[in-house]
Design a protein around this motif. Sequence first.
Motif, PDB file in Angstrom:
ATOM      1  N   ASP A   1      -2.531  -0.804  -5.316  1.00 56.83           N
ATOM      2  CA  ASP A   1      -3.851  -1.164  -4.852  1.00 56.83           C
ATOM      3  C   ASP A   1      -4.197  -2.497  -5.501  1.00 56.83           C
ATOM      4  O   ASP A   1      -4.473  -2.542  -6.695  1.00 56.83           O
ATOM      5  CB  ASP A   1      -4.863  -0.087  -5.227  1.00 56.83           C
ATOM      6  CG  ASP A   1      -6.222  -0.410  -4.627  1.00 56.83           C
ATOM      7  OD1 ASP A   1      -6.331  -1.445  -3.938  1.00 56.83           O
ATOM      8  OD2 ASP A   1      -7.150   0.361  -4.852  1.00 56.83           O
TER       9      ASP A   1
ATOM     10  N   MET B   1      -1.918  -4.338  14.419  1.00 55.23           N
ATOM     11  CA  MET B   1      -2.341  -4.212  13.027  1.00 55.23           C
ATOM     12  C   MET B   1      -2.150  -2.780  12.560  1.00 55.23           C
ATOM     13  O   MET B   1      -2.686  -1.852  13.148  1.00 55.23           O
ATOM     14  CB  MET B   1      -3.817  -4.625  12.925  1.00 55.23           C
ATOM     15  CG  MET B   1      -4.315  -4.741  11.504  1.00 55.23           C
ATOM     16  SD  MET B   1      -5.028  -3.205  10.912  1.00 55.23           S
ATOM     17  CE  MET B   1      -5.684  -3.685   9.354  1.00 55.23           C
ATOM     18  N   ASP B   2      -1.345  -2.662  11.549  1.00 58.45           N
ATOM     19  CA  ASP B   2      -1.127  -1.339  10.978  1.00 58.45           C
ATOM     20  C   ASP B   2      -1.996  -1.230   9.732  1.00 58.45           C
ATOM     21  O   ASP B   2      -1.789  -1.952   8.761  1.00 58.45           O
ATOM     22  CB  ASP B   2       0.359  -1.195  10.611  1.00 58.45           C
ATOM     23  CG  ASP B   2       0.639   0.138   9.959  1.00 58.45           C
ATOM     24  OD1 ASP B   2      -0.326   0.886   9.680  1.00 58.45           O
ATOM     25  OD2 ASP B   2       1.821   0.432   9.725  1.00 58.45           O
ATOM     26  N   PRO B   3      -2.983  -0.362   9.770  1.00 55.01           N
ATOM     27  CA  PRO B   3      -3.916  -0.323   8.628  1.00 55.01           C
ATOM     28  C   PRO B   3      -3.247   0.084   7.322  1.00 55.01           C
ATOM     29  O   PRO B   3      -3.821  -0.100   6.262  1.00 55.01           O
ATOM     30  CB  PRO B   3      -4.966   0.711   9.061  1.00 55.01           C
ATOM     31  CG  PRO B   3      -4.328   1.495  10.144  1.00 55.01           C
ATOM     32  CD  PRO B   3      -3.337   0.608  10.813  1.00 55.01           C
ATOM     33  N   GLU B   4      -2.050   0.621   7.404  1.00 51.65           N
ATOM     34  CA  GLU B   4      -1.385   1.014   6.157  1.00 51.65           C
ATOM     35  C   GLU B   4      -0.480  -0.077   5.609  1.00 51.65           C
ATOM     36  O   GLU B   4       0.140   0.080   4.569  1.00 51.65           O
ATOM     37  CB  GLU B   4      -0.595   2.316   6.378  1.00 51.65           C
ATOM     38  CG  GLU B   4      -1.536   3.484   6.572  1.00 51.65           C
ATOM     39  CD  GLU B   4      -0.817   4.793   6.707  1.00 51.65           C
ATOM     40  OE1 GLU B   4       0.416   4.768   6.879  1.00 51.65           O
ATOM     41  OE2 GLU B   4      -1.478   5.840   6.654  1.00 51.65           O
ATOM     42  N   SER B   5      -0.374  -1.191   6.376  1.00 50.03           N
ATOM     43  CA  SER B   5       0.373  -2.331   5.841  1.00 50.03           C
ATOM     44  C   SER B   5      -0.610  -3.255   5.148  1.00 50.03           C
ATOM     45  O   SER B   5      -1.789  -3.270   5.490  1.00 50.03           O
ATOM     46  CB  SER B   5       1.045  -3.103   6.977  1.00 50.03           C
ATOM     47  OG  SER B   5       2.060  -2.333   7.523  1.00 50.03           O
ATOM     48  N   CYS B   6      -0.097  -3.995   4.212  1.00 53.05           N
ATOM     49  CA  CYS B   6      -0.990  -4.892   3.485  1.00 53.05           C
ATOM     50  C   CYS B   6      -0.857  -6.312   4.013  1.00 53.05           C
ATOM     51  O   CYS B   6       0.239  -6.849   4.093  1.00 53.05           O
ATOM     52  CB  CYS B   6      -0.644  -4.849   1.996  1.00 53.05           C
ATOM     53  SG  CYS B   6      -1.731  -5.864   1.012  1.00 53.05           S
ATOM     54  N   TYR B   7      -1.975  -6.889   4.397  1.00 52.05           N
ATOM     55  CA  TYR B   7      -1.945  -8.276   4.867  1.00 52.05           C
ATOM     56  C   TYR B   7      -2.764  -9.187   3.964  1.00 52.05           C
ATOM     57  O   TYR B   7      -3.042 -10.318   4.299  1.00 52.05           O
ATOM     58  CB  TYR B   7      -2.527  -8.363   6.288  1.00 52.05           C
ATOM     59  CG  TYR B   7      -1.870  -7.420   7.266  1.00 52.05           C
ATOM     60  CD1 TYR B   7      -0.644  -7.746   7.836  1.00 52.05           C
ATOM     61  CD2 TYR B   7      -2.464  -6.220   7.617  1.00 52.05           C
ATOM     62  CE1 TYR B   7      -0.037  -6.877   8.724  1.00 52.05           C
ATOM     63  CE2 TYR B   7      -1.863  -5.356   8.504  1.00 52.05           C
ATOM     64  CZ  TYR B   7      -0.638  -5.683   9.056  1.00 52.05           C
ATOM     65  OH  TYR B   7      -0.033  -4.832   9.939  1.00 52.05           O
TER      66      TYR B   7
ATOM     67  N   PHE C   1       0.841  -1.210   0.000  1.00 51.95           N
ATOM     68  CA  PHE C   1       0.000   0.000   0.000  1.00 51.95           C
ATOM     69  C   PHE C   1       0.866   1.246   0.000  1.00 51.95           C
ATOM     70  O   PHE C   1       0.620   2.204  -0.716  1.00 51.95           O
ATOM     71  CB  PHE C   1      -0.892   0.054   1.249  1.00 51.95           C
ATOM     72  CG  PHE C   1      -1.973  -1.008   1.262  1.00 51.95           C
ATOM     73  CD1 PHE C   1      -2.351  -1.647   0.100  1.00 51.95           C
ATOM     74  CD2 PHE C   1      -2.599  -1.341   2.450  1.00 51.95           C
ATOM     75  CE1 PHE C   1      -3.345  -2.610   0.113  1.00 51.95           C
ATOM     76  CE2 PHE C   1      -3.593  -2.306   2.467  1.00 51.95           C
ATOM     77  CZ  PHE C   1      -3.965  -2.940   1.312  1.00 51.95           C
ATOM     78  N   ARG C   2       1.863   1.197   0.855  1.00 54.45           N
ATOM     79  CA  ARG C   2       2.720   2.383   0.972  1.00 54.45           C
ATOM     80  C   ARG C   2       3.410   2.693  -0.340  1.00 54.45           C
ATOM     81  O   ARG C   2       3.731   3.834  -0.629  1.00 54.45           O
ATOM     82  CB  ARG C   2       3.776   2.167   2.065  1.00 54.45           C
ATOM     83  CG  ARG C   2       3.181   2.295   3.441  1.00 54.45           C
ATOM     84  CD  ARG C   2       4.221   2.239   4.530  1.00 54.45           C
ATOM     85  NE  ARG C   2       3.562   1.759   5.743  1.00 54.45           N
ATOM     86  CZ  ARG C   2       3.607   0.526   6.157  1.00 54.45           C
ATOM     87  NH1 ARG C   2       4.306  -0.361   5.499  1.00 54.45           N
ATOM     88  NH2 ARG C   2       2.959   0.154   7.235  1.00 54.45           N
TER      89      ARG C   2
END
Lengths: 733, 110
Positions: free
Chosen positions: A174, A204-210, A169-170
């Motif tokens: 997308d 959980m970092d909402p800006e990381s993609c899991y 994401f960073r």
Amino acid sequence: MSELDAALTVFAQEAEELLTDMEDALLSLETKPDDSETINSLFRAMHTIKGSSGLFGFNAIVGFTHEAESVLDKVRNGERGIDAELISVLLDSKDHTAKLIEHCLTQKEAALPASLAADGERLIRQLTGRQTTDMQQSDDSVQLEIEGGGEISVDDNWLISLEFQKDAFRNGMDPLSFIRYLRTLGEIKQILTVASEMPVDDDMDPESCYLHFKIAFQSDANKQTIEAVFDFASDDCDIKILPPNSKLEEYLNLLNAQDDNHVKRLGDMLVQVGALTQNDVNHALQSQQANVDAEQEAPSKPLGEILVEQHVVQQPLVDQALKKQEQTKQKLASEANYIRVDASKLGHLINLVGELVISSAAMNLIVERHGLSDAGDVAASMNALVSSIRDTALELRMVQIGETFSRFKRVVRDVSKELNKDIELYISGGETELDKTVVEKINDPLTHLIRNALDHGIESPAQRVAAGKPAQGTVQLNAYHESGHIVIQIADDGAGLNSEKILDKALANGLIKPDHDLSQQEIHNLIFAAGLSTKDQATNLSGRGVGMDVVKKNIEALRGSVEIDSIEGEGTTISIRLPLTLAIIDGFMVGTGQDRYIIPLSMVDECIEMNANECEIDEIQHYINLRGQVLPYLRLGDYFHNQIADSNRKRESVVVVKFGQTKAGFVVDELHGEHQTVIKPLGKVFERLNGITGATVLGDGNVALILDVQGLIQAAIKNKSRPAPFLTSQRIQ
Amino acid sequence: MAIQLKQQKKGVTQLAIQGELTIYSVLEHKQALSQYLSSAKDIQIDLADVTEIDSAGLQLLMFLKQEAVSRDISFSLSQHSEAVVEVLELLNLSKHFGDPIVISADWKSS
């Protein structure tokens, strides 16, 4: 009766040869377990012995070899894997066969002794015991299971797995947009979105993609096109694309139809039929390499296995490709037509090619001088042809060094037994090629160095354990190419060199004076001096103090060099550097005054105009400042003392040369550029000239001298360390 | 703040997310929503005014669902906007959330 005896003698000889071959083959399998040619030769050995024994009615041999043969047949067909265990059982089987043959030949009528029969039975059990090893990891169900439940079943769909990395994401990715775009190529039959690795709560970092996706996708597009969809994301996403089953058939057919005139690598074959993309292969190779780097001990997995594990290709496809590869190899092996050529004829050819190179240079010169524009094109194309003829001719003499290396396996086995040491030999870079004449001449020095490593280098197991090292010592033989040279390294993890001992000996022998000022490296190099041995007692292997000097001389005779690098207690590495070929090289021509010199192109690092911003010369301290790097330098004109007048220097250039780790600058007046150089040895009279290794004839008939870069670098370094009071004093030389 | 607390009674927390639910706002949204996770027993989120949602936004919804399940909080999404429905359909996630989706007749596609 005598005829039968004669036949028996032939049988005995043949069997002995076959068994020797078999042993070699088994030893080489230890390093290259999937070499089908070797496995074939094993099979043939057993098969032939079985056949001949049958003729003479040696049923015991037939019975035993039959079992071995059928096991090898399975190995050959890929039904059974070969591992260290099987190899050692096969080695035992080979010894057992030899015993059986001996028994049958000496006491034809007598029954087998009980011990021999028991051995045979035990070996047969071991051979056949584990018939199916872990070869059946593929069942055809193409289903991907995912943690967190759910699976996608695929009949006729592409299976795409996208594992985005945390930073996706960073980095502006997308995943949705890729999936939307994917829909333009076909129909998404099923999609599974998983976030099984999503941490809980605050972690959980909402800006990381899991997010991971598994997609069943129906499309007529080929793999390349589908992969291209995700091209943009390839840095941030682990992409795996598995072709649908319906494609499988197509790929299999294509594989079968591939032409079998030369053996291709597995990856290339699969890429060619479209089952894989180059990216997949690179990926798999990388992870293979990473494994190798991570754990050097374990043998790396074959590429096919990695590819299947990474879910980029189905097992049947890999199997088929391997089979095809195998067939091609066999076909080629049966067709392999080598022509034995007299080495002197080959030498003659290469000499002629050398002359051809010179006269084509002469022709070019004339064409240029007279400005014959129509002839220019012809000359250029002929020039290209000449240089490819030159390369091909030289290639004829290139052989892989592997064969020379593998001879040392037995040496190491035998010597370590004799010395009661446990030593393993690791060989790498066996496929490195070099000139046949060089190979022949390097054999003796290598043997000597290896024996030295075994005898002096590696300590006895007890000493090793006491020093906190594994009881088993290792010797590594490695070869690789480096700037036009081949480097052969012999590394042991033994005691290393003891500098004090060497110094004591050298003092006692009068090699050095008590007030010496030697670097560690120079002290180590003393072992190449004649008459120096630190071993207190000479053995029948080494230690008499003759040898290392001979080694050095032999290597220098090949225009090579030896370097020694040792850490006391940790081991010694000896690096031999040899030119790839002795006949023709790509040279770089420079000039000072009227003279022309050739520097082997592979040793030229760069050329700079003197007094440019990046290159300053300090005449007093005698060094060049090259972008902050201090280099010793040598004025070629001064060195060969033929400069007419210093004042006349208009423009000077610096050619930066390197040899191994050392660099130096040669100051010259003119740069003439690349030149195909045919090396002509200098006559005996000039043998002792420093700084020159040979000469070549130029197109205009003049002679250019080929510089001994290594020697000149040494001279430049000496120049630098000695303060130069007056520039003129160096002219004396 | 793009999160509106609509109603809070008897442990039922009704929230509405407005505007963008994308990578640019997820951090803010997560912080705002997390506080309810620790107190509420029943969270209902109204998505009617979500104008845009991307993977990060979707991931946040999945995270909320996951947290709610593990804390035994009942969690539902309602009034999905067109943008949300499109993404849920694309990724086949409607079943994952298990909430009834009402598709309006005015929407162009999906």
